[in-house]
Scaffold this motif. Structure first.
Motif, PDB file in Angstrom:
ATOM      1  N   UNK A   1      31.889  90.698   8.790  1.00  0.00           N
ATOM      2  CA  UNK A   1      30.446  90.448   8.734  1.00  0.00           C
ATOM      3  C   UNK A   1      29.748  91.421   7.791  1.00  0.00           C
ATOM      4  N   UNK A   2      30.153  92.679   7.812  1.00  0.00           N
ATOM      5  CA  UNK A   2      29.536  93.663   6.920  1.00  0.00           C
ATOM      6  C   UNK A   2      29.873  93.368   5.461  1.00  0.00           C
ATOM      7  N   UNK A   3      31.113  92.953   5.199  1.00  0.00           N
ATOM      8  CA  UNK A   3      31.487  92.588   3.830  1.00  0.00           C
ATOM      9  C   UNK A   3      30.706  91.349   3.390  1.00  0.00           C
ATOM     10  N   UNK A   4      30.582  90.371   4.280  1.00  0.00           N
ATOM     11  CA  UNK A   4      29.794  89.187   3.963  1.00  0.00           C
ATOM     12  C   UNK A   4      28.347  89.567   3.628  1.00  0.00           C
ATOM     13  N   UNK A   5      27.780  90.458   4.421  1.00  0.00           N
ATOM     14  CA  UNK A   5      26.394  90.855   4.204  1.00  0.00           C
ATOM     15  C   UNK A   5      26.211  91.506   2.838  1.00  0.00           C
ATOM     16  N   UNK A   6      27.101  92.420   2.487  1.00  0.00           N
ATOM     17  CA  UNK A   6      27.001  93.100   1.194  1.00  0.00           C
ATOM     18  C   UNK A   6      27.164  92.096   0.054  1.00  0.00           C
ATOM     19  N   UNK A   7      28.138  91.202   0.176  1.00  0.00           N
ATOM     20  CA  UNK A   7      28.409  90.220  -0.873  1.00  0.00           C
ATOM     21  C   UNK A   7      27.240  89.253  -1.045  1.00  0.00           C
ATOM     22  N   UNK A   8      26.752  88.690   0.058  1.00  0.00           N
ATOM     23  CA  UNK A   8      25.700  87.683  -0.018  1.00  0.00           C
ATOM     24  C   UNK A   8      24.394  88.291  -0.532  1.00  0.00           C
ATOM     25  N   UNK A   9      24.064  89.478  -0.043  1.00  0.00           N
ATOM     26  CA  UNK A   9      22.830  90.123  -0.486  1.00  0.00           C
ATOM     27  C   UNK A   9      22.922  90.509  -1.960  1.00  0.00           C
ATOM     28  N   UNK A  10      24.102  90.970  -2.381  1.00  0.00           N
ATOM     29  CA  UNK A  10      24.289  91.339  -3.792  1.00  0.00           C
ATOM     30  C   UNK A  10      24.072  90.132  -4.705  1.00  0.00           C
ATOM     31  N   UNK A  11      24.594  88.979  -4.298  1.00  0.00           N
ATOM     32  CA  UNK A  11      24.399  87.766  -5.106  1.00  0.00           C
ATOM     33  C   UNK A  11      22.934  87.344  -5.091  1.00  0.00           C
ATOM     34  N   UNK A  12      22.309  87.378  -3.914  1.00  0.00           N
ATOM     35  CA  UNK A  12      20.912  86.951  -3.811  1.00  0.00           C
ATOM     36  C   UNK A  12      19.970  87.882  -4.562  1.00  0.00           C
ATOM     37  N   UNK A  13      20.365  89.160  -4.740  1.00  0.00           N
ATOM     38  CA  UNK A  13      19.528  90.117  -5.460  1.00  0.00           C
ATOM     39  C   UNK A  13      19.573  89.933  -6.973  1.00  0.00           C
TER      40      UNK A  13
END
Length: 250
Positions: A110-122
């Motif tokens: 979940x933490x890896x997903x959060x970092x990945x998804x937020x990085x793309x959305x940013x």
């Protein structure tokens, strides 16, 4: 090496080696973020926030919940079918140690997903802005992982085949994603559907992450969502303990 450490390492190694699991855990939900980010690019929703501030937390919530339910659901079904659960029952390693190792793995995912998804959305192309108390996403993810793992234990306890796990999990998670506003802003839905969504755990994870990452609400709103996730954890946990089976013959 403790049993917990050994089980966690083994589970991590197995997950990393399974390309199908990696795809459906990271790439598949990320494709929804890209798709809906493109569809609603540049649009604003209720409150004047950019649509990506709703879409990114929503897709992340669904991806986290989906990964939790499917991972523990398939694992419990397989362990019971292969009689591994009965062996664990008779071994010095308690079931809670096994489940704790799965919880640790799910939280890491979940933490890896959060970092990945937020990085793309940013990325400037999508334009997510972290306007809220983004650090509050951590306790939300912890509670969300716990709640959906409890739901996954319930699914894995009643399903006896891989097909049954997939059918039940999809029956729960796909409608929940749409009703909770994971794929589009929930203010586009009728009022009665928004009220119905409050009876779903994904609503609280989605709502809380939108407040934390998208800047829609405050810490009081996030605390209420955390309480909702904690309540669902207790409910799912109590039901799972009633239907849990050590073998298919029991």
């Amino acid at each position: 090496m403790s049993a917990y450490t050994a089980l966690t390492r083994a589970g991590c190694a197995a997950s990393v080696r399974d390309r199908t699991t990696l795809f459906f855990t990271f790439a598949f939900p990320l494709s929804f973020l890209v798709l809906f980010g493109l569809i609603f690019q540049g649009q604003q929703v209720e409150g004047g926030l950019s649509s990506i501030n709703y879409i990114a937390p929503g897709v992340l919530s669904w991806g986290v919940g989906n990964a939790c339910v499917f991972s523990i659901g398939f694992a419990l079904m397989q362990w019971r079918r292969d009689d591994l659960l009965r062996l664990i029952w008779r071994s010095p390693t308690p079931l809670r140690t096994l489940l704790a190792s799965r919880w640790t793995l799910a939280l890491g995912v979940a933490l890896v997903q959060a970092v990945l998804f937020v990085a793309v959305a940013l990325l400037p192309f999508f334009g997510l802005r972290l306007n809220g108390p983004w650090w509050a996403a951590v306790p939300l993810l912890v509670l969300g992982v716990t709640a959906f793992l409890a739901l996954g234990v319930l699914v894995g306890s009643v399903a006896d085949t891989p097909e049954a796990v997939a059918a039940i999990a999809n029956l729960l998670m796909v409608p929940m994603a749409f009703l909770s506003g994971s794929f589009f802003p929930d203010d586009l839905m009728p009022g009665w559907l928004r009220t119905l969504a409050k009876a779903l755990p994904l609503h609280y994870l989605n709502d809380g992450l939108t407040d934390a990452l998208g800047g829609r609400g405050d810490l009081g709103d996030i605390a209420a969502d955390c309480a909702g996730l904690a309540l669902f954890t207790v409910v799912f946990g109590l039901v799972a303990t009633r239907v849990f089976r050590w073998s298919n013959e029991s």
